[in-house]
Design an enzyme around this catalytic site. Structure first.
Site, short mmCIF file in Angstrom:
data_model
loop_
_atom_site.label_atom_id
_atom_site.label_comp_id
_atom_site.label_asym_id
_atom_site.label_seq_id
_atom_site.Cartn_x
_atom_site.Cartn_y
_atom_site.Cartn_z
N ARG A 118 -80.18 53.47 47.79
CA ARG A 118 -80.47 52.32 48.67
C ARG A 118 -81.14 52.77 49.96
NH1 ARG A 118 -77.07 48.48 52.23
NH2 ARG A 118 -77.86 46.38 51.79
N ILE A 152 -82.35 43.04 53.26
CA ILE A 152 -81.94 43.63 51.98
C ILE A 152 -80.50 43.16 51.81
CG2 ILE A 152 -81.37 45.81 53.19
CD1 ILE A 152 -81.98 47.30 50.63
N SER A 153 -80.19 42.56 50.64
CA SER A 153 -78.90 41.88 50.47
C SER A 153 -77.73 42.86 50.55
CB SER A 153 -78.84 41.18 49.12
OG SER A 153 -79.89 40.28 49.00
N GLN A 154 -76.58 42.28 50.76
CA GLN A 154 -75.34 43.05 50.73
C GLN A 154 -75.17 43.61 49.31
OE1 GLN A 154 -71.93 40.55 51.08
NE2 GLN A 154 -70.52 42.24 51.44
#
Lengths: 802, 244
Positions: B67, B93-95
């Protein structure tokens, strides 16, 4: 020294204008509830000024003019500078739950924005401390200035952009500083030179430094990242900044509640954003009715399948979607009500061609008014009243006190809407569907309660609730639904994959079919609310679904405290999402305001100990209680009355302008009179303070009992006549409320002059706490209780300094 | 690289100063900790989603995708925190937990055709690619489409096709899809996307503001073409306390 009152008035006007302006600017840049918190706390600059004067008055008072001018000019310059710098602090409200650093940014913002308020309050507090014998007339100048400032800023914000207004406010501070030297001819040249320089700096500051930098996460900015998207028009007023956006490359396609089975294309649209958020769309209409077919595939079209060529009242015209929908379905007459005149002007003026000249269609009319007030004053009967995805602006739109107050969805509001329905008419309300369900069930509970109050034989036969995946539509009919109507509703929902959540006689098997929730929450909830034990359901439900009333107009308050431990167990990612942030922010603001106030009030006590020794023991404590009570009570009453007058005056902005200005100006006259009152009462048995408080309690007590009846009696008045009527009602109360502060401060100046700035600071702190506390009290106890508590505080104050 | 706003620059600077110690840490260890955390959360959420813990393949994918290579350089020290992060252009950027949940809900099998609307950083894209599906991804912001392509190539997910376009109309040339994942909600579910879903296919859409996914909408197309949706909370919560 005549110029001092003038300087104080001008400075005080600028301070009040700055307060309203900051709320406006931060509502554009950030989100309202954080703006509320930061600005509320920044006003503690007032309290801090009292502390500093109390500690340093021996050094400041001998140089009174220079110190006053520094404070006033400092206000002017830092009002502008602090905003420019604050915009560079990378605070992101949305990251508060993830990122502890955001709280640091928030604290920085608060400290920065407090600076100008501190400067201004330092100047005014010094004036009161330095001129003990003239307190009444100086305080009169302060209140008159504030009253006129409120009026001026609301009017001017219709004419100029907020950043221009900010420069004007800054300039007013600088001129106020110059005014204290006006009677010293010897220094005229130097003063004029410095003033000119400061004003030039304010005027020439590059606009780029002040231009609102919107959070990139507000929906306007999210739209502007689309290729070729651009702002084609902008309007600004105290009701909000409107940005009209076109996006030719990636069309906007705003269609909440659109069926998954919809095949019709959405015509080109313009997005209209209020304060960079809350988009409403203006849909292009070129006369081809078929191009609007998508409107029939949204949840909001349901009532048109249950009526034939209805007379429609659209509350909240916005971008005109509901008007188009009514026209598409052949409505006979359409009255559309819009709160914001600039929004109306866009729809009926600049963008009228794009929108298809909605109001040139026979029978379609646009009215600029507050929705609820329009419904109350209009005699016409309607077959359909539509309220679709409209969240009330309330007085908070003007940047004042209320946090998410709304008189649109109260029990009394429902009564008004039902009164306007023709026989067989329907009230249709569509709201966003939040999960777990809140709004939809509270609306249903409100409708049930109102129908019961009106003596409906069987409320369950007059209600219908339908949901899409993102909206819920409640229909309340003025009579029982006919079987043919229920069949039409079932057909409408089935074709569009919407779920009926309630209709008379609905079998459980029909619930929760197309858009499946974990449980058929709405079906179960509506059944429980209509069942034998609705209260048991309300108690067991984890959110507060008690209907809102005009006295407690907080429809959006859903939080129950017992939820907190459970939410905290769900962790930062989960639980926080279920919190009502506005409410939490209120408590956070109150907690911080109280903590900082206690510090500010206790800090100078040691230093004052010696100087206050001439006064009787315990006098300082009594002074503290008196000014604390006064600071709390004054705003309690002011806030409650703004709320009470919104419906009478028909528009929140009119209410805020008229009520705020009247309170301050007539309190100013009262304050001026306070200088003469003790002389007039000399030799009589009653003291000036008890007499003033007696007046307040008497008049406010009468209003508490009779105001609704008085408003009813005055209801035949035209809009133009209502304003003077409101002023006449407020004047005597406000006059009396202007008395206690200068009366007591004058007494303090005689007995223990060192305590004057301290009392000034306490009053400042109390005002900050008061605004927040009033909202919390109104949420839980109602506005009547807020006024009653205020009166008790006045009595306590009078007893303290008896 | 896109131009930074001064406020963003200050934020990055602050992150850099405060996290400089962590930056040297071991990304693999941080990633493992993240997977453990998501595994725990996944078990908890079963009440609302019906998912009894995440599919091991989804967890393995989260454990494999770096990530940190998808977040802005200055935010890398926070790359394995279970939280959304800003990536510029007002996007996030999503959890990772939400990425796992959305991916899990798609019930993917290797070799399937998947459409992603909103490539963003490319992280979700990479997680999908890890599962052996063919990913077609559409991003409307040109700069993000370009940087996502670069990130995906750097990290070895070169089989993914990223297209710069408006996702509303889907990708008719590559349709139908076994699964569609939309990474940001619109005011309605685009009918063209529903049309491009295969019978038996699943589409998942997050609803809520940036940094805060409030619910997930799962669209399912039955074998006969009938469409239904399910609404799921990302947390274990029921609004009504039932009598025992």
């Amino acid at each position: 020294m005549v110029p001092l009152p003038a300087a104080i008035s001008l400075l005080s006007a600028a301070v009040l204008a700055h307060e309203i302006l900051l709320m406006r600017l931060f509502s554009i840049i950030q989100w309202h509830h954080f703006a509320y918190m930061v600005i509320s706390l920044a006003l503690l600059g007032f309290g801090a000024s009292g502390t500093v004067i109390a500690l340093a008055r021996h050094r400041l008072l001998p140089h009174f003019r220079a110190a006053f001018a520094t404070g006033a000019a400092g206000f002017g310059l830092t009002a502008v500078a602090s905003f420019a710098i604050a915009q560079r602090i990378p605070f992101n409200a949305l990251e508060v739950i993830w990122e502890p650093r955001q709280q640091l940014y928030l604290a920085l913002l608060f400290l920065l924005l407090a600076v100008p308020f501190f400067g201004a309050a330092l100047a005014i507090g010094l004036a009161l401390a330095a001129h003990g014998k003239r307190i009444a007339s100086l305080y009169r100048a302060d209140l008159l200035g504030a009253g006129l400032g409120a009026l001026a800023v609301i009017g001017t914000l219709f004419l100029v952009m907020p950043t221009t207004m900010l420069r004007l406010v800054g300039g007013a501070g600088v001129i106020a500083a110059a005014l204290v030297f006006a009677d010293l001819p010897g220094r005229r040249l130097a003063v004029l030179g410095l003033t000119g320089l400061a004003l030039a700096a304010l005027a020439l500051l590059p606009e780029g430094l002040l231009r609102p930098q919107l959070s990139p996460y507000k929906s306007l900015m999210q739209t502007l990242v689309l290729p070729d998207a651009r702002i084609i028009a902008r309007r600004s007023s105290p009701l909000g900044r409107l940005d009209v956006v076109e996006s030719p490359a990636a069309p906007l396609r705003h269609a909440p509640g659109l069926s998954l089975n919809a095949t019709a294309a959405i015509p080109p649209q313009l997005g209209v954003f209020t304060d960079g958020d809350g988009m409403t769309a203006i849909t292009r209409f070129d006369g081809d009715r078929d191009s609007l077919a998508f409107l029939d595939w949204q949840a909001g079209a349901l009532p048109y399948h249950l009526t034939h060529r209805p007379r429609v009242l659209v509350l909240g015209a916005g971008g005109g979607s509901e008007i188009l929908r009514a026209q598409y379905h052949g409505a006979r007459r359409i009255d559309a009500v819009e709160l914001n005149p600039q929004m109306a002007e866009l729809l009926d003026g600049e963008q009228a061609e794009f929108a298809g000249h909605l109001f040139r269609q026979p029978g379609s009319h646009l009215h600029i008014a507050e929705a609820r007030a329009f419904a109350a004053r209009n005699d016409r009967r309607y077959d359909l009243i539509q309220i679709t995805l409209l969240d009330s602006f309330a007085a908070s739109a003007a940047g004042l006190h209320a946090l998410s107050e709304s008189t649109l969805y109260t029990l009394e509001a429902f009564e008004t809407y039902l009164d306007r329905l023709a026989p067989g008419g329907m009230l249709a309300i569509t709201r966003w569907l939040r999960l777990p369900p809140r709004d939809s069930l509270k609306l249903f509970a409100t409708a049930v309660e109102v129908l019961r109050r009106r003596g409906a034989d069987d409320p369950s036969r007059q209600l219908l609730l339908m949901r899409s995946w993102d909206t819920a539509t409640l229909i309340v009919k003025s009579a029982a639904f006919a079987p043919i109507e229920l069949a039409a509703a079932r057909r409408f929902a089935d074709e569009r994959l919407f779920d009926l959540a309630y209709y008379p006689g609905m079998p459980a098997g029909e619930a929760n079919r197309h858009n499946v929730l974990e449980q058929p929450y709405l079906f179960e909830g509506t059944r429980a609310l209509l069942g034998p034990a609705p209260q048991a359901f309300l108690d067991a439900y984890r959110f507060d679904l008690t209907p809102a009333s005009d006295d407690r107009p907080y429809f959006f308050h859903f939080f129950k405290w017992r939820l907190l431990p459970e939410l905290s167990r769900l962790g930062p990612a989960g639980g926080v999402l279920l919190l009502d942030w506005g409410y939490m922010v209120l408590w956070a603001t109150l907690g911080q305001a109280v903590a900082i106030s206690v510090l500010l009030i206790l800090l100078p006590l040691r230093a004052l100990g010696g100087e206050g020794a001439t006064a009787p023991v315990g006098y300082a404590a009594r002074v503290a209680v008196y000014f604390l009570a006064l600071g709390l009570a004054f705003l309690f009453i002011e806030i409650a009355f703004i709320q009470r007058f919104v419906l009478f005056l028909g528009h929140p902005l009119t209410a805020v302008s008229v009520v705020l200005c009247s309170f301050l100006v007539f309190a100013g006259f009262g304050s001026g009179f306070a200088g003469r009152l003790p002389t007039l009462l000399a030799g009589r048995r009653i003291g000036a303070i008890p007499l003033a408080v007696g007046g307040i309690v008497g008049i406010a007590g009468i209003y508490l009992l009779l105001l609704p009846a008085l408003f009813g009696w005055l209801s035949p008045l035209t809009q133009g006549a209502r304003i003077p009527a409101a002023i006449v009602l407020i004047a005597p109360l406000a006059f009396c409320m202007g008395l206690p502060f200068p009366l007591a401060l004058r007494q303090v100046a005689d007995k223990a002059a060192a305590l004057v700035p301290w009392a000034w600071g306490i009053n400042g702190c109390a005002s900050v706490i008061s605004a927040v506390l009033a909202t919390l009290l109104a949420i839980h106890l109602g506005f009547t209780a807020v006024v009653a508590i205020a009166l008790a505080l006045y009595v306590l104050a009078a007893w303290t300094l008896r | 690289m896109s131009r930074l706003r001064p406020s963003e620059f200050m934020a990055f600077l602050a992150v850099l100063i405060l996290n400089v110690g962590a930056a040297a840490g071991d990304y693999a260890a941080a990633r493992k900790e993240l997977v453990d955390e998501i595994t725990r959360d996944g078990r908890r959420v079963s009440l609302s989603t019906g998912i009894r813990g995440f599919d091991a393949r989804v967890l393995a994918a989260i454990g494999n995708v770096p990530r940190h290579q998808f977040v802005p350089m200055l935010l890398r020290p926070a790359a394995y925190a279970n939280r959304p992060l800003p990536i510029g252009h007002g996007q996030t950027i999503s959890q990772p937990y939400i990425v796992a949940l959305m991916t899990d809900l798609l019930e993917l099998q290797a070799g399937q055709q998947v459409l992603e609307i909103g490539t963003g950083s490319g992280y979700q894209t990479a997680v999908l690619a890890e599962l052996g599906v063919r990913v077609h991804s559409i991003e409307i912001i040109e700069a993000l489409a370009n940087s996502a392509r670069a990130h995906l190539a750097e990290t070895g997910y070169s089989g993914v096709v990223v297209r710069w376009a408006d996702g509303y109309h889907g990708w008719p040339e590559r349709a139908p899809f076994d699964a569609i994942i939309v990474t940001a909600a619109a005011s309605h579910i685009p009918p063209p996307l529903v049309a491009q879903l295969k019978p038996g296919g699943r589409m998942v859409i997050p609803v809520g503001a940036r940094f805060a996914v409030q619910q997930l909408v799962l669209v399912q197309k039955a074998a006969d073409g009938g469409v239904s949706t399910r609404q799921l909370l990302p947390v274990a919560f029921v609004p009504l306390r039932r009598r025992r």
